[in-house]
Write a protein that holds these residues in place. Structure first.
Motif, PDB file in Angstrom:
ATOM      1  N   LEU A 180      50.134  36.052  45.006  1.00  0.00           N
ATOM      2  CA  LEU A 180      48.716  35.686  45.040  1.00  0.00           C
ATOM      3  C   LEU A 180      48.535  34.205  45.368  1.00  0.00           C
ATOM      4  O   LEU A 180      47.628  33.826  46.141  1.00  0.00           O
ATOM      5  CB  LEU A 180      48.067  36.023  43.697  1.00  0.00           C
ATOM      6  N   MET A 181      49.370  33.372  44.803  1.00  0.00           N
ATOM      7  CA  MET A 181      49.259  31.936  45.066  1.00  0.00           C
ATOM      8  C   MET A 181      49.527  31.619  46.544  1.00  0.00           C
ATOM      9  O   MET A 181      48.916  30.721  47.126  1.00  0.00           O
ATOM     10  CB  MET A 181      50.249  31.172  44.180  1.00  0.00           C
ATOM     11  N   ALA A 207      53.335  46.178  35.815  1.00  0.00           N
ATOM     12  CA  ALA A 207      53.107  44.727  35.761  1.00  0.00           C
ATOM     13  C   ALA A 207      51.674  44.394  36.134  1.00  0.00           C
ATOM     14  O   ALA A 207      51.039  43.522  35.522  1.00  0.00           O
ATOM     15  CB  ALA A 207      54.090  44.023  36.691  1.00  0.00           C
ATOM     16  N   LEU A 208      51.140  45.098  37.138  1.00  0.00           N
ATOM     17  CA  LEU A 208      49.761  44.868  37.561  1.00  0.00           C
ATOM     18  C   LEU A 208      48.777  45.242  36.458  1.00  0.00           C
ATOM     19  O   LEU A 208      47.804  44.505  36.192  1.00  0.00           O
ATOM     20  CB  LEU A 208      49.484  45.686  38.827  1.00  0.00           C
ATOM     21  N   LEU A 209      49.033  46.369  35.783  1.00  0.00           N
ATOM     22  CA  LEU A 209      48.167  46.753  34.665  1.00  0.00           C
ATOM     23  C   LEU A 209      48.222  45.721  33.541  1.00  0.00           C
ATOM     24  O   LEU A 209      47.199  45.425  32.907  1.00  0.00           O
ATOM     25  CB  LEU A 209      48.593  48.123  34.127  1.00  0.00           C
ATOM     26  N   GLU A 210      49.412  45.170  33.285  1.00  0.00           N
ATOM     27  CA  GLU A 210      49.550  44.156  32.238  1.00  0.00           C
ATOM     28  C   GLU A 210      48.793  42.887  32.605  1.00  0.00           C
ATOM     29  O   GLU A 210      48.150  42.269  31.744  1.00  0.00           O
ATOM     30  CB  GLU A 210      51.035  43.859  32.014  1.00  0.00           C
ATOM     31  N   LEU A 211      48.827  42.492  33.866  1.00  0.00           N
ATOM     32  CA  LEU A 211      48.075  41.311  34.309  1.00  0.00           C
ATOM     33  C   LEU A 211      46.569  41.541  34.176  1.00  0.00           C
ATOM     34  O   LEU A 211      45.822  40.626  33.796  1.00  0.00           O
ATOM     35  CB  LEU A 211      48.434  40.978  35.763  1.00  0.00           C
ATOM     36  N   VAL A 217      44.439  38.766  36.442  1.00  0.00           N
ATOM     37  CA  VAL A 217      43.977  39.202  37.758  1.00  0.00           C
ATOM     38  C   VAL A 217      42.938  40.288  37.558  1.00  0.00           C
ATOM     39  O   VAL A 217      42.744  40.795  36.447  1.00  0.00           O
ATOM     40  CB  VAL A 217      45.145  39.743  38.616  1.00  0.00           C
ATOM     41  N   ARG A 218      42.288  40.642  38.658  1.00  0.00           N
ATOM     42  CA  ARG A 218      41.333  41.740  38.612  1.00  0.00           C
ATOM     43  C   ARG A 218      41.464  42.567  39.885  1.00  0.00           C
ATOM     44  O   ARG A 218      41.901  42.074  40.925  1.00  0.00           O
ATOM     45  CB  ARG A 218      39.904  41.229  38.468  1.00  0.00           C
ATOM     46  N   ALA A 219      41.101  43.839  39.775  1.00  0.00           N
ATOM     47  CA  ALA A 219      41.111  44.745  40.913  1.00  0.00           C
ATOM     48  C   ALA A 219      39.666  45.109  41.222  1.00  0.00           C
ATOM     49  O   ALA A 219      38.897  45.444  40.322  1.00  0.00           O
ATOM     50  CB  ALA A 219      41.925  45.993  40.590  1.00  0.00           C
ATOM     51  N   ARG A 220      39.304  45.022  42.475  1.00  0.00           N
ATOM     52  CA  ARG A 220      37.919  45.332  42.851  1.00  0.00           C
ATOM     53  C   ARG A 220      37.908  46.081  44.167  1.00  0.00           C
ATOM     54  O   ARG A 220      38.893  46.097  44.914  1.00  0.00           O
ATOM     55  CB  ARG A 220      37.073  44.051  42.935  1.00  0.00           C
ATOM     56  N   GLN A 221      36.757  46.654  44.439  1.00  0.00           N
ATOM     57  CA  GLN A 221      36.559  47.444  45.646  1.00  0.00           C
ATOM     58  C   GLN A 221      35.164  47.166  46.161  1.00  0.00           C
ATOM     59  O   GLN A 221      34.187  47.257  45.419  1.00  0.00           O
ATOM     60  CB  GLN A 221      36.762  48.937  45.319  1.00  0.00           C
ATOM     61  N   ALA A 222      35.045  46.801  47.419  1.00  0.00           N
ATOM     62  CA  ALA A 222      33.740  46.416  47.973  1.00  0.00           C
ATOM     63  C   ALA A 222      32.776  47.587  47.994  1.00  0.00           C
ATOM     64  O   ALA A 222      31.574  47.420  47.822  1.00  0.00           O
ATOM     65  CB  ALA A 222      33.927  45.851  49.379  1.00  0.00           C
ATOM     66  N   ILE A 230      43.228  42.795  45.121  1.00  0.00           N
ATOM     67  CA  ILE A 230      43.708  42.159  43.895  1.00  0.00           C
ATOM     68  C   ILE A 230      43.484  40.662  44.032  1.00  0.00           C
ATOM     69  O   ILE A 230      43.865  40.053  45.040  1.00  0.00           O
ATOM     70  CB  ILE A 230      45.210  42.429  43.678  1.00  0.00           C
ATOM     71  N   SER A 231      42.872  40.070  43.024  1.00  0.00           N
ATOM     72  CA  SER A 231      42.590  38.624  43.095  1.00  0.00           C
ATOM     73  C   SER A 231      42.802  37.983  41.738  1.00  0.00           C
ATOM     74  O   SER A 231      42.757  38.652  40.699  1.00  0.00           O
ATOM     75  CB  SER A 231      41.147  38.382  43.563  1.00  0.00           C
ATOM     76  N   VAL A 232      43.044  36.659  41.765  1.00  0.00           N
ATOM     77  CA  VAL A 232      43.244  35.898  40.545  1.00  0.00           C
ATOM     78  C   VAL A 232      41.905  35.697  39.856  1.00  0.00           C
ATOM     79  O   VAL A 232      40.905  35.389  40.516  1.00  0.00           O
ATOM     80  CB  VAL A 232      43.900  34.548  40.849  1.00  0.00           C
ATOM     81  N   ARG A 233      41.878  35.875  38.557  1.00  0.00           N
ATOM     82  CA  ARG A 233      40.656  35.612  37.785  1.00  0.00           C
ATOM     83  C   ARG A 233      40.536  34.122  37.562  1.00  0.00           C
ATOM     84  O   ARG A 233      41.408  33.497  36.983  1.00  0.00           O
ATOM     85  CB  ARG A 233      40.704  36.331  36.431  1.00  0.00           C
TER      86      ARG A 233
END
Length: 236
Positions: A180-181, A207-211, A217-222, A230-233
């Motif tokens: 992500l960075m 790992a993604l669920l733990e983040l 992080v967060r998962a979004r959909q337009a 996936i993006s950093v919170r």
């Protein structure tokens, strides 16, 4: 003078009484001495009347049946009756069927007694220990991961040549954050899964669920059917 009480067993029906007499006197079911069995049966009916115990019509019908069989066994048999076979046959079949019934009932009774020692409780709703991923449901995220598994083709390498690599959730969390960075804090969902090994894909998903749970992080959909992001919170 000491009084004593005579107890007459309570029978569920005429077949129950017959089985009691047969087991008590160790009678061979396949060669019943019908005269003696009939005498014992009628004696019990007399005792039941003496102690004011109810005698239902079923007991009386069985008594009549025993007397009929007894008379057929004692009287000379015409040629027609000889061809019909042993008059005790039908009674023997009924006794055998009843014995099977009693055996099964005893087994079921033991099972019911054993089950009665345990107390069941209705299912309880389990608390959810994870946070929903942004504007998406967890089911949508799992469905997206199934798509990743379908797209990724795992390369099969003989175990004799290469030892299987171990993956940890912590390492995969660091890999996702590092990725992500390098991409300004935003990547496509599929880009988080770099490996083709099934164990690595599953570890990455955990790992993604733990983040997401840690709000890193967060998962979004337009929109519906849009690609997952996936993006950093950034907000605390």
């Amino acid at each position: 003078m000491t009084d004593y009480t005579v107890r007459i067993p309570v029978f569920e029906g005429p077949m129950d009484l017959l089985m009691h007499l047969i087991e008590r006197d160790k009678i061979d079911i396949y060669d019943i001495p019908i005269a003696d069995l009939t005498r014992q049966y009628l004696l019990y009916l007399d005792q039941m009347r003496e102690f004011n115990m109810e005698i239902t019509s079923a007991f009386l019908v069985m008594a009549a049946t025993l007397l009929q069989i007894k008379s057929r066994m004692m009287l000379p048999k015409p040629e027609k009756e000889k061809a019909e076979g042993d008059p005790r046959f039908e009674l023997v079949m009924r006794i055998l069927e009843y014995r099977k019934f009693k055996q099964v009932s005893a087994v079921l009774g033991d099972m019911a007694e054993m089950e009665g020692r345990f107390v069941a409780r209705a299912p309880m709703p389990l608390p959810v220990h994870h946070l929903p991923p942004g504007n998406m449901s967890l089911k949508q995220l799992v469905d997206a991961f199934r798509t990743v598994l379908a797209v990724k083709k795992e390369l099969r390498i003989p175990k004799a040549l290469v030892a299987p690599e171990a993956y940890s959730v912590q390492d995969k969390m660091e890999e996702i954050l590092s990725l992500l960075m390098r991409h300004d804090g935003t990547i496509r969902f599929l880009e988080a899964f770099q490996s083709s090994a099934r164990s690595a894909l599953i570890t990455t998903f955990l790992a993604l669920l733990e983040l997401i749970k840690r709000k890193a992080v967060r998962a979004r959909q337009a929109g519906h059917f849009a690609e997952l992001i996936i993006s950093v919170r950034k907000e605390k």
